[in-house]
Design a protein around this motif. Structure first.
Motif, PDB file in Angstrom:
ATOM      1  N   GLY A  80      -2.726  19.040   5.943  1.00 37.84           N
ATOM      2  CA  GLY A  80      -3.867  18.527   5.180  1.00 37.84           C
ATOM      3  C   GLY A  80      -3.942  17.014   5.132  1.00 37.84           C
ATOM      4  N   THR A  81      -2.894  16.332   5.572  1.00 39.43           N
ATOM      5  CA  THR A  81      -2.953  14.870   5.653  1.00 39.43           C
ATOM      6  C   THR A  81      -3.623  14.499   6.974  1.00 39.43           C
ATOM      7  N   VAL A  82      -3.719  13.219   7.226  1.00 34.34           N
ATOM      8  CA  VAL A  82      -4.441  12.800   8.423  1.00 34.34           C
ATOM      9  C   VAL A  82      -3.658  11.787   9.252  1.00 34.34           C
ATOM     10  N   SER A  83      -4.068  11.706  10.476  1.00 29.54           N
ATOM     11  CA  SER A  83      -3.644  10.640  11.367  1.00 29.54           C
ATOM     12  C   SER A  83      -4.926   9.914  11.770  1.00 29.54           C
ATOM     13  N   VAL A  84      -4.906   8.598  11.694  1.00 29.36           N
ATOM     14  CA  VAL A  84      -6.080   7.811  12.075  1.00 29.36           C
ATOM     15  C   VAL A  84      -5.733   7.027  13.331  1.00 29.36           C
ATOM     16  N   LEU A  85      -6.601   7.115  14.314  1.00 27.82           N
ATOM     17  CA  LEU A  85      -6.445   6.376  15.559  1.00 27.82           C
ATOM     18  C   LEU A  85      -7.510   5.299  15.608  1.00 27.82           C
ATOM     19  N   LEU A  86      -7.086   4.054  15.678  1.00 27.52           N
ATOM     20  CA  LEU A  86      -8.000   2.924  15.842  1.00 27.52           C
ATOM     21  C   LEU A  86      -7.842   2.420  17.273  1.00 27.52           C
ATOM     22  N   THR A  87      -8.966   2.254  17.954  1.00 26.30           N
ATOM     23  CA  THR A  87      -8.962   1.837  19.349  1.00 26.30           C
ATOM     24  C   THR A  87      -9.872   0.632  19.526  1.00 26.30           C
ATOM     25  N   LEU A  88      -9.416  -0.348  20.300  1.00 28.94           N
ATOM     26  CA  LEU A  88     -10.216  -1.532  20.620  1.00 28.94           C
ATOM     27  C   LEU A  88     -10.238  -1.695  22.132  1.00 28.94           C
ATOM     28  N   ASP A  89     -11.443  -1.758  22.702  1.00 32.61           N
ATOM     29  CA  ASP A  89     -11.614  -1.958  24.142  1.00 32.61           C
ATOM     30  C   ASP A  89     -12.521  -3.157  24.371  1.00 32.61           C
ATOM     31  N   GLN A  90     -12.172  -3.968  25.346  1.00 34.47           N
ATOM     32  CA  GLN A  90     -13.022  -5.085  25.759  1.00 34.47           C
ATOM     33  C   GLN A  90     -13.261  -4.972  27.250  1.00 34.47           C
ATOM     34  N   LYS A  91     -14.552  -5.010  27.633  1.00 32.94           N
ATOM     35  CA  LYS A  91     -14.928  -4.882  29.030  1.00 32.94           C
ATOM     36  C   LYS A  91     -15.962  -5.936  29.377  1.00 32.94           C
ATOM     37  N   GLY A  92     -16.045  -6.224  30.653  1.00 31.27           N
ATOM     38  CA  GLY A  92     -17.001  -7.201  31.147  1.00 31.27           C
ATOM     39  C   GLY A  92     -16.300  -8.259  31.960  1.00 31.27           C
TER      40      GLY A  92
ATOM     41  N   PHE B 231      -6.665 -15.216  25.821  1.00 34.44           N
ATOM     42  CA  PHE B 231      -6.669 -16.167  24.713  1.00 34.44           C
ATOM     43  C   PHE B 231      -6.675 -15.523  23.331  1.00 34.44           C
ATOM     44  N   MET B 232      -7.217 -14.308  23.235  1.00 33.25           N
ATOM     45  CA  MET B 232      -7.381 -13.718  21.908  1.00 33.25           C
ATOM     46  C   MET B 232      -6.758 -12.332  21.778  1.00 33.25           C
ATOM     47  N   GLY B 233      -6.091 -11.850  22.806  1.00 36.58           N
ATOM     48  CA  GLY B 233      -5.532 -10.498  22.784  1.00 36.58           C
ATOM     49  C   GLY B 233      -4.522 -10.286  21.672  1.00 36.58           C
ATOM     50  N   ASN B 234      -3.589 -11.218  21.506  1.00 36.67           N
ATOM     51  CA  ASN B 234      -2.574 -11.063  20.454  1.00 36.67           C
ATOM     52  C   ASN B 234      -3.217 -11.016  19.075  1.00 36.67           C
ATOM     53  N   MET B 235      -4.187 -11.873  18.832  1.00 35.23           N
ATOM     54  CA  MET B 235      -4.855 -11.889  17.538  1.00 35.23           C
ATOM     55  C   MET B 235      -5.625 -10.577  17.335  1.00 35.23           C
ATOM     56  N   SER B 236      -6.310 -10.104  18.352  1.00 38.08           N
ATOM     57  CA  SER B 236      -7.063  -8.855  18.243  1.00 38.08           C
ATOM     58  C   SER B 236      -6.141  -7.692  17.912  1.00 38.08           C
ATOM     59  N   ARG B 237      -5.002  -7.606  18.594  1.00 37.69           N
ATOM     60  CA  ARG B 237      -4.046  -6.533  18.320  1.00 37.69           C
ATOM     61  C   ARG B 237      -3.486  -6.652  16.899  1.00 37.69           C
ATOM     62  N   ARG B 238      -3.220  -7.866  16.469  1.00 35.66           N
ATOM     63  CA  ARG B 238      -2.722  -8.088  15.104  1.00 35.66           C
ATOM     64  C   ARG B 238      -3.761  -7.666  14.072  1.00 35.66           C
ATOM     65  N   TYR B 239      -5.024  -7.989  14.312  1.00 36.55           N
ATOM     66  CA  TYR B 239      -6.086  -7.628  13.375  1.00 36.55           C
ATOM     67  C   TYR B 239      -6.248  -6.107  13.269  1.00 36.55           C
TER      68      TYR B 239
END
Length: 139
Positions: free
Chosen positions: A95-107, A116-124
């Motif tokens: 009955g509890t949950v697992s939450v998956l947060l995903t961030l993708d950058q394309k282009g 330049f910003m990958g570490n900050m994005s992962r930290r956020y």
């Protein structure tokens, strides 16, 4: 760039969903978000929100997928890069949950942005996952 983090939360799916979809209160659970203003209320498919984050330009995020009580995905575009963030709730047998947060950058500029910003994005994203867990388990 692709980054994902999963966090187990000792709370009901409804509790987690209510916190997750209340994007205007995300600054209460994480220092990675300064403010969120839903421009097209309520948060739903195609709605837009203005998001302010430390060290980043203001961004307009548009909801591209929305399944009540389960998931929402939104994306923002800047010259040369599209950033997509998914928020998925998986109910576990207890009955509890697992939450998956995903961030993708394309282009064409995504590799440069990631450099330049990958570490900050992962930290956020990690801060958001941990903040969600803390807030949901305290509810």
């Amino acid at each position: 760039m692709h980054f994902e983090i999963s966090v187990d939360i000792d709370a009901t799916p409804e509790t987690v969903w209510n916190i997750l979809k209340d994007v205007e209160h995300w600054p209460d659970m994480t220092a990675s978000i300064t403010s969120v203003e839903i421009l097209d209320k309520p948060l739903a498919l195609s709605s837009r929100s203005r998001v302010l984050q430390p060290k980043l330009r203001p961004a307009i995020w548009t909801v591209t997928a929305f399944d009540e009580n389960r998931t929402f995905t939104w994306e923002t575009r800047a010259p040369g890069v599209t950033t997509t963030a998914a928020h998925d709730i998986v109910t576990k047998p207890d009955g509890t949950v697992s939450v998956l947060l995903t961030l993708d950058q394309k282009g064409p500029l995504a590799p440069l942005v990631s450099l330049f910003m990958g570490n900050m994005s992962r930290r956020y994203v990690t801060m958001e996952a941990n903040g969600l867990k803390t807030k949901a388990e305290a509810s």
